[in-house]
Write a protein that holds these residues in place. Structure first.
Motif, PDB file in Angstrom:
ATOM      1  N   ARG A 134      14.326   2.618  11.081  1.00 41.07           N
ATOM      2  CA  ARG A 134      13.055   2.650  10.712  1.00 41.07           C
ATOM      3  C   ARG A 134      12.709   2.080   9.113  1.00 41.07           C
ATOM      4  O   ARG A 134      11.985   1.099   8.981  1.00 41.07           O
ATOM      5  N   SER A 135      13.540   2.634   8.408  1.00 44.35           N
ATOM      6  CA  SER A 135      13.520   2.288   6.971  1.00 44.35           C
ATOM      7  C   SER A 135      14.142   1.015   6.573  1.00 44.35           C
ATOM      8  O   SER A 135      13.874   0.256   5.756  1.00 44.35           O
ATOM      9  N   ALA A 136      14.982   0.475   7.535  1.00 43.54           N
ATOM     10  CA  ALA A 136      15.723  -1.082   7.454  1.00 43.54           C
ATOM     11  C   ALA A 136      14.412  -2.025   7.845  1.00 43.54           C
ATOM     12  O   ALA A 136      14.911  -3.027   8.042  1.00 43.54           O
TER      13      ALA A 136
ATOM     14  N   PHE B 272      -1.756  -2.239   9.063  1.00 35.42           N
ATOM     15  CA  PHE B 272      -2.192  -0.936   9.161  1.00 35.42           C
ATOM     16  C   PHE B 272      -1.375   0.405   8.647  1.00 35.42           C
ATOM     17  O   PHE B 272      -1.794   1.537   9.101  1.00 35.42           O
ATOM     18  N   ASP B 273      -0.060   0.275   7.921  1.00 32.72           N
ATOM     19  CA  ASP B 273       0.483   1.255   7.560  1.00 32.72           C
ATOM     20  C   ASP B 273      -0.059   1.901   6.666  1.00 32.72           C
ATOM     21  O   ASP B 273      -0.577   1.527   5.472  1.00 32.72           O
TER      22      ASP B 273
ATOM     23  N   GLU C 280       2.405   6.809   8.925  1.00 33.55           N
ATOM     24  CA  GLU C 280       4.203   7.220   8.759  1.00 33.55           C
ATOM     25  C   GLU C 280       4.192   8.570   9.209  1.00 33.55           C
ATOM     26  O   GLU C 280       5.691   8.844  10.168  1.00 33.55           O
ATOM     27  N   GLN C 281       3.353   9.532   9.061  1.00 33.15           N
ATOM     28  CA  GLN C 281       3.594  10.985   9.445  1.00 33.15           C
ATOM     29  C   GLN C 281       3.688  10.968  10.812  1.00 33.15           C
ATOM     30  O   GLN C 281       4.597  11.662  11.561  1.00 33.15           O
TER      31      GLN C 281
ATOM     32  N   ALA D  50       6.706  11.245  15.937  1.00 34.16           N
ATOM     33  CA  ALA D  50       6.981  10.540  17.365  1.00 34.16           C
ATOM     34  C   ALA D  50       8.533  10.213  17.464  1.00 34.16           C
ATOM     35  O   ALA D  50       9.194  10.716  18.367  1.00 34.16           O
ATOM     36  N   ASP D  51       9.201  10.005  16.233  1.00 32.12           N
ATOM     37  CA  ASP D  51      10.530   9.669  16.169  1.00 32.12           C
ATOM     38  C   ASP D  51      11.274  10.968  16.304  1.00 32.12           C
ATOM     39  O   ASP D  51      12.361  10.928  16.918  1.00 32.12           O
ATOM     40  N   ALA D  52      10.854  12.213  15.910  1.00 32.59           N
ATOM     41  CA  ALA D  52      11.560  13.502  16.048  1.00 32.59           C
ATOM     42  C   ALA D  52      11.663  13.829  17.590  1.00 32.59           C
ATOM     43  O   ALA D  52      12.325  14.170  18.151  1.00 32.59           O
ATOM     44  N   ARG D  53      10.383  13.751  18.071  1.00 35.58           N
ATOM     45  CA  ARG D  53      10.121  13.856  19.631  1.00 35.58           C
ATOM     46  C   ARG D  53      11.116  13.032  20.496  1.00 35.58           C
ATOM     47  O   ARG D  53      11.725  13.633  21.315  1.00 35.58           O
ATOM     48  N   THR D  54      10.986  11.659  20.071  1.00 33.29           N
ATOM     49  CA  THR D  54      12.057  10.796  20.752  1.00 33.29           C
ATOM     50  C   THR D  54      13.537  11.292  20.698  1.00 33.29           C
ATOM     51  O   THR D  54      14.163  11.477  21.737  1.00 33.29           O
ATOM     52  N   ALA D  55      13.993  11.716  19.419  1.00 40.02           N
ATOM     53  CA  ALA D  55      15.243  12.227  19.414  1.00 40.02           C
ATOM     54  C   ALA D  55      15.513  13.641  20.093  1.00 40.02           C
ATOM     55  O   ALA D  55      16.722  13.472  20.748  1.00 40.02           O
ATOM     56  N   GLU D  56      14.592  14.399  20.088  1.00 38.82           N
ATOM     57  CA  GLU D  56      14.756  15.504  21.021  1.00 38.82           C
ATOM     58  C   GLU D  56      14.858  15.271  22.386  1.00 38.82           C
ATOM     59  O   GLU D  56      15.850  15.839  23.163  1.00 38.82           O
TER      60      GLU D  56
END
Length: 95
Positions: free
Chosen positions: A24-26, A33-34, A39-40, A45-51
């Motif tokens: 994502r940082s790349a 709209f960022d 970002e939070q 959502a990224d954490a949930r996807t990873a889990e």
């Protein structure tokens, strides 16, 4: 062994969170709209996807960890374990 599997899945989830965060940082630039709020929510959502990915064994990291460390646990013999203290003997009535 169950605790090892759960820990391995948690490790895979942390690894995937780091991987997704790095990807994502790349990105090539900020969106219109960022903001810190978006970002939070994106991080959540990224954490949930990873889990979810780790729960399904998407990369197989957890399986490899269980295979590696499970073999070590299986080869541990009882003599390698800490001795249990002996129960005190009943020596009869006090004198």
């Amino acid at each position: 062994m169950k605790q090892l599997k759960e820990t391995a899945k948690q490790f895979e989830a942390v690894f995937l969170r780091q991987l997704i965060g790095t990807m994502r940082s790349a990105s090539l630039g900020d969106g219109v709209f960022d903001s810190s709020s978006t970002e939070q929510f994106r991080d959540m959502a990224d954490a949930r996807t990873a889990e979810a990915m780790a729960g399904k064994g998407a990369l197989g990291v957890a399986d490899l960890l269980v295979k590696q460390f499970g073999a070590r646990l299986a080869t541990t013999t009882p003599k390698d374990a800490a001795p249990t203290p002996a129960a005190p003997k009943d020596e009869g009535p006090a004198k």
